[in-house]
Design an enzyme around this catalytic site. Sequence first.
Site, PDB file in Angstrom:
ATOM      1  N   GLU A  53       0.867  -1.177   0.000  1.00 48.37           N
ATOM      2  CA  GLU A  53       0.000   0.000   0.000  1.00 48.37           C
ATOM      3  C   GLU A  53       0.903   1.227   0.000  1.00 48.37           C
ATOM      4  O   GLU A  53       1.583   1.495   1.001  1.00 48.37           O
ATOM      5  CB  GLU A  53      -0.901  -0.052   1.239  1.00 48.37           C
ATOM      6  CG  GLU A  53      -2.083   0.860   1.171  1.00 48.37           C
ATOM      7  CD  GLU A  53      -2.906   0.664  -0.108  1.00 48.37           C
ATOM      8  OE1 GLU A  53      -3.052   1.663  -0.847  1.00 48.37           O
ATOM      9  OE2 GLU A  53      -3.372  -0.461  -0.366  1.00 48.37           O
ATOM     10  N   CYS A  84       4.987  -2.117  -8.189  1.00 46.98           N
ATOM     11  CA  CYS A  84       3.596  -1.772  -7.866  1.00 46.98           C
ATOM     12  C   CYS A  84       3.525  -0.573  -6.904  1.00 46.98           C
ATOM     13  O   CYS A  84       3.771   0.541  -7.347  1.00 46.98           O
ATOM     14  CB  CYS A  84       2.880  -3.004  -7.346  1.00 46.98           C
ATOM     15  SG  CYS A  84       1.102  -2.924  -7.615  1.00 46.98           S
ATOM     16  N   ARG A 115      -2.997   5.263  -9.975  1.00 47.83           N
ATOM     17  CA  ARG A 115      -3.151   4.159  -9.000  1.00 47.83           C
ATOM     18  C   ARG A 115      -4.402   3.353  -9.298  1.00 47.83           C
ATOM     19  O   ARG A 115      -5.422   3.892  -9.683  1.00 47.83           O
ATOM     20  CB  ARG A 115      -3.248   4.730  -7.581  1.00 47.83           C
ATOM     21  CG  ARG A 115      -1.922   5.179  -7.050  1.00 47.83           C
ATOM     22  CD  ARG A 115      -2.095   5.853  -5.706  1.00 47.83           C
ATOM     23  NE  ARG A 115      -2.325   4.913  -4.619  1.00 47.83           N
ATOM     24  CZ  ARG A 115      -2.412   5.274  -3.347  1.00 47.83           C
ATOM     25  NH1 ARG A 115      -2.313   6.523  -3.009  1.00 47.83           N
ATOM     26  NH2 ARG A 115      -2.617   4.371  -2.416  1.00 47.83           N
ATOM     27  N   HIS A 179       4.406  -7.349 -10.612  1.00 50.98           N
ATOM     28  CA  HIS A 179       5.229  -7.928  -9.535  1.00 50.98           C
ATOM     29  C   HIS A 179       6.205  -8.960 -10.083  1.00 50.98           C
ATOM     30  O   HIS A 179       5.917 -10.156 -10.062  1.00 50.98           O
ATOM     31  CB  HIS A 179       4.321  -8.617  -8.499  1.00 50.98           C
ATOM     32  CG  HIS A 179       3.502  -7.677  -7.698  1.00 50.98           C
ATOM     33  ND1 HIS A 179       3.935  -7.139  -6.500  1.00 50.98           N
ATOM     34  CD2 HIS A 179       2.281  -7.167  -7.908  1.00 50.98           C
ATOM     35  CE1 HIS A 179       3.008  -6.341  -6.008  1.00 50.98           C
ATOM     36  NE2 HIS A 179       1.992  -6.333  -6.843  1.00 50.98           N
ATOM     37  N   GLU A 181       8.650 -10.107  -8.702  1.00 50.54           N
ATOM     38  CA  GLU A 181       9.104 -10.956  -7.587  1.00 50.54           C
ATOM     39  C   GLU A 181       8.194 -12.165  -7.385  1.00 50.54           C
ATOM     40  O   GLU A 181       8.521 -13.072  -6.635  1.00 50.54           O
ATOM     41  CB  GLU A 181       9.206 -10.138  -6.285  1.00 50.54           C
ATOM     42  CG  GLU A 181       7.895  -9.720  -5.639  1.00 50.54           C
ATOM     43  CD  GLU A 181       7.265  -8.468  -6.273  1.00 50.54           C
ATOM     44  OE1 GLU A 181       7.712  -8.042  -7.355  1.00 50.54           O
ATOM     45  OE2 GLU A 181       6.307  -7.940  -5.685  1.00 50.54           O
TER      46      GLU A 181
END
Length: 196
Positions: A53, A84, A115, A179, A181
Amino acid sequence: MRIGVVGLQGDVSEHVEAVKLALKKSGRHGDVVLLRRPEDLEKADAATIPGGESTTISKLLIKSGLFEPLRRRGQEGMPILGTCAGCILLSKEAGNQAEKTKTTLLALMDMEVDRNAFGRQKESFEAPLTIEGLDGPFKGVFIRAPAIVKVWGECRELARFGDSIVLARQGNLIGAAFHPELGGDTRFHEWFLGLI
Ligand code: GLN
């Protein structure tokens, strides 16, 4: 080499694992440290900012005293990968949503993000991406992802999904709306380690 992962909120352990795996796969010697206080940054050669966030991470960066030193290291040329929420924080502009939530941006990259651009219906999805510099498609995992709506100055787009830019680079700084990852493919992180 020592890679710092901002360890305040979000998918921190996934970032740690991805970096460790990429170090191993590429045969590089190095370790991963969590960045929670300004002193943690001193010995880092690169940093990643996880997804999560962005408003919360921004507030915690300020509270922990990491905000200014991280920004300074980024300006001085330390490689930083933001995914992100991390990508949002790297950007210079994030529309009125960032203003409304009083999110303070690191403002390092010449780009504007929107966003949660992909809306409720498609809040999370996967899509194969063509990324400049990587051979073959890369699985992009998007979770309430931002879109990069504009880049200018020194910032360059490296990948798109539909009309949206989803990966951008400005020298040592990389912003990914998705993402890398997640998904177990280390090619992206190996490429990032190559910037150090
Ligand atoms: N929607 C989040 C934000 O605006 C980012 C989501 C994520 O990092 N997966 O901060």
